[in-house]
Write a protein that holds these residues in place. Structure first.
Motif, PDB file in Angstrom:
ATOM      1  N   ALA A   1       0.941  -1.095   0.209  1.00 56.92           N
ATOM      2  CA  ALA A   1       0.073   0.025   0.044  1.00 56.92           C
ATOM      3  C   ALA A   1       0.665   1.403   0.055  1.00 56.92           C
ATOM      4  O   ALA A   1       0.595   2.149  -0.754  1.00 56.92           O
ATOM      5  N   LEU A   2       1.835   1.389   0.938  1.00 61.03           N
ATOM      6  CA  LEU A   2       2.889   2.331   0.742  1.00 61.03           C
ATOM      7  C   LEU A   2       3.721   2.585  -0.751  1.00 61.03           C
ATOM      8  O   LEU A   2       3.768   3.713  -0.991  1.00 61.03           O
TER       9      LEU A   2
ATOM     10  N   LEU B   1       7.398  11.649  -1.998  1.00 60.46           N
ATOM     11  CA  LEU B   1       6.298  11.844  -1.305  1.00 60.46           C
ATOM     12  C   LEU B   1       5.372  10.683  -1.481  1.00 60.46           C
ATOM     13  O   LEU B   1       5.049  10.048  -2.289  1.00 60.46           O
ATOM     14  N   PHE B   2       4.621  10.195  -0.320  1.00 57.21           N
ATOM     15  CA  PHE B   2       3.427   9.527  -0.254  1.00 57.21           C
ATOM     16  C   PHE B   2       2.386  10.553  -0.471  1.00 57.21           C
ATOM     17  O   PHE B   2       2.148  11.197   0.321  1.00 57.21           O
ATOM     18  N   VAL B   3       1.309  10.011  -1.407  1.00 55.08           N
ATOM     19  CA  VAL B   3       0.350  10.591  -1.555  1.00 55.08           C
ATOM     20  C   VAL B   3      -0.891   9.830  -0.976  1.00 55.08           C
ATOM     21  O   VAL B   3      -1.435   8.950  -1.240  1.00 55.08           O
ATOM     22  N   LEU B   4      -1.277  10.550   0.351  1.00 51.34           N
ATOM     23  CA  LEU B   4      -2.227   9.546   1.228  1.00 51.34           C
ATOM     24  C   LEU B   4      -3.605  10.279   1.142  1.00 51.34           C
ATOM     25  O   LEU B   4      -3.691  11.582   0.612  1.00 51.34           O
ATOM     26  N   PRO B   5      -4.736   9.550   1.524  1.00 55.75           N
ATOM     27  CA  PRO B   5      -5.972  10.389   1.601  1.00 55.75           C
ATOM     28  C   PRO B   5      -5.845  11.519   2.347  1.00 55.75           C
ATOM     29  O   PRO B   5      -6.758  12.574   2.438  1.00 55.75           O
TER      30      PRO B   5
ATOM     31  N   LEU C   1      12.256   2.775  -2.546  1.00 55.11           N
ATOM     32  CA  LEU C   1      10.906   2.941  -2.731  1.00 55.11           C
ATOM     33  C   LEU C   1      10.655   3.444  -4.270  1.00 55.11           C
ATOM     34  O   LEU C   1       9.578   3.004  -4.842  1.00 55.11           O
ATOM     35  N   CYS C   2      11.730   4.161  -4.732  1.00 55.17           N
ATOM     36  CA  CYS C   2      11.362   4.577  -6.140  1.00 55.17           C
ATOM     37  C   CYS C   2      11.561   3.178  -7.119  1.00 55.17           C
ATOM     38  O   CYS C   2      10.685   3.099  -8.159  1.00 55.17           O
ATOM     39  N   HIS C   3      12.676   2.426  -6.926  1.00 56.15           N
ATOM     40  CA  HIS C   3      12.708   1.191  -7.411  1.00 56.15           C
ATOM     41  C   HIS C   3      11.591   0.158  -7.164  1.00 56.15           C
ATOM     42  O   HIS C   3      11.108  -0.360  -8.436  1.00 56.15           O
ATOM     43  N   ALA C   4      11.061   0.097  -6.121  1.00 54.16           N
ATOM     44  CA  ALA C   4       9.836  -0.601  -5.946  1.00 54.16           C
ATOM     45  C   ALA C   4       8.570  -0.221  -6.646  1.00 54.16           C
ATOM     46  O   ALA C   4       7.673  -1.106  -6.953  1.00 54.16           O
ATOM     47  N   SER C   5       8.484   1.050  -7.029  1.00 55.46           N
ATOM     48  CA  SER C   5       7.297   1.723  -7.490  1.00 55.46           C
ATOM     49  C   SER C   5       7.254   1.540  -9.101  1.00 55.46           C
ATOM     50  O   SER C   5       6.266   1.606  -9.579  1.00 55.46           O
TER      51      SER C   5
ATOM     52  N   PHE D   1       8.038   1.061   8.496  1.00 52.59           N
ATOM     53  CA  PHE D   1       7.016   0.484   9.088  1.00 52.59           C
ATOM     54  C   PHE D   1       6.644   1.335  10.342  1.00 52.59           C
ATOM     55  O   PHE D   1       5.657   1.695  10.704  1.00 52.59           O
ATOM     56  N   VAL D   2       7.889   1.493  11.278  1.00 53.71           N
ATOM     57  CA  VAL D   2       7.678   2.149  12.405  1.00 53.71           C
ATOM     58  C   VAL D   2       7.060   3.597  11.921  1.00 53.71           C
ATOM     59  O   VAL D   2       6.211   4.218  12.660  1.00 53.71           O
TER      60      VAL D   2
END
Length: 224
Positions: free
Chosen positions: A29-30, A40-44, A177-181, A196-197
């Motif tokens: 999800a992240l 950045l994370f674009v969250l609700p 994160l960039c690679h995983a996206s 996670f924390v």
């Protein structure tokens, strides 16, 4: 005595944090909400991201000091000389790449230290830090090996704490994160404990333990 030396190097708190495994739905999800263009994370609830302040708060790693960046030599002679200087043993390298040392071998060397002299204690702490670098802060997808490029940073025991390990850890998380996206990536490496924390702190509704039942706030937060 070992704890005192770990405090001196700045890795004491990280060494007390266990590995967090699983939670793949949260990770997926992240990653889905991550935007490589802005980091950045674009969250609700809006945009958010892991910052240097978060790294200090969660891991208590130094974010000031010298950059963790240095020219390295991947030749066999260099790796062996560095390993002998730090571990007093010939390295057990990965069969597929001579630039990676097997963490299981390092842990065996660490656990065999008698801890009866100052040099023995320092070797133990160097082994412990190298394992933390490979298994917690700068992990690859196997978590079984660590790159030999970190060895020169452990040579001078008095300088280990002068490096900005927190900044390097955060940069590694951003890169992971960039690679995983990417659409063709199925797994993610990097400092997942930090991610996670951070998520449990920023989004307490998904935390494993209700915040009101946790011990009083302390540094680092991950120890709670």
């Amino acid at each position: 005595m070992v704890e005192n030396y770990l405090r001196l190097t700045g890795f004491y708190h990280v060494s007390r944090i266990g590995l967090i495994r699983g939670f793949y739905p949260l990770l997926a999800a992240l990653v889905e909400k991550w935007r490589p263009e802005t980091h950045l994370f674009v969250l609700p609830v809006g945009e958010d991201t892991v910052t240097l302040e978060d790294v200090t708060h969660i891991f208590s790693l130094p974010i000031d000091g010298e950059p963790v960046s240095e020219w390295t030599d991947s030749s066999s002679d260099f790796v062996q000389s560095q390993s002998i200087a730090i571990f007093c043993h010939q390295p057990a390298l990965s069969s597929s790449s001579k630039s990676y040392i097997r963490l299981g071998w390092v842990r065996t060397i660490r656990d065999a230290e008698p801890l009866d002299t100052e040099e023995s204690i320092k070797r133990y702490v160097r082994c412990q830090i190298f394992c933390l670098l490979g298994s917690t802060l700068f992990t690859d997808k196997s978590t079984a090996y660590a790159h030999t490029k970190y060895l020169p940073f452990l040579r001078d025991f008095e300088r280990i704490h002068t490096y900005s390990w927190g900044s390097a850890c955060l940069a590694h998380l951003y890169r992971a994160l960039c690679h995983a996206s990417r659409y063709d990536t199925k797994e993610m490496d990097g400092p997942l404990n930090l991610l996670f924390v951070w998520a449990w702190e920023r989004l307490p509704c998904i935390a494993l333990v209700p915040r009101q039942s946790l011990p009083p706030a302390e540094i680092p937060v991950a120890m709670r």
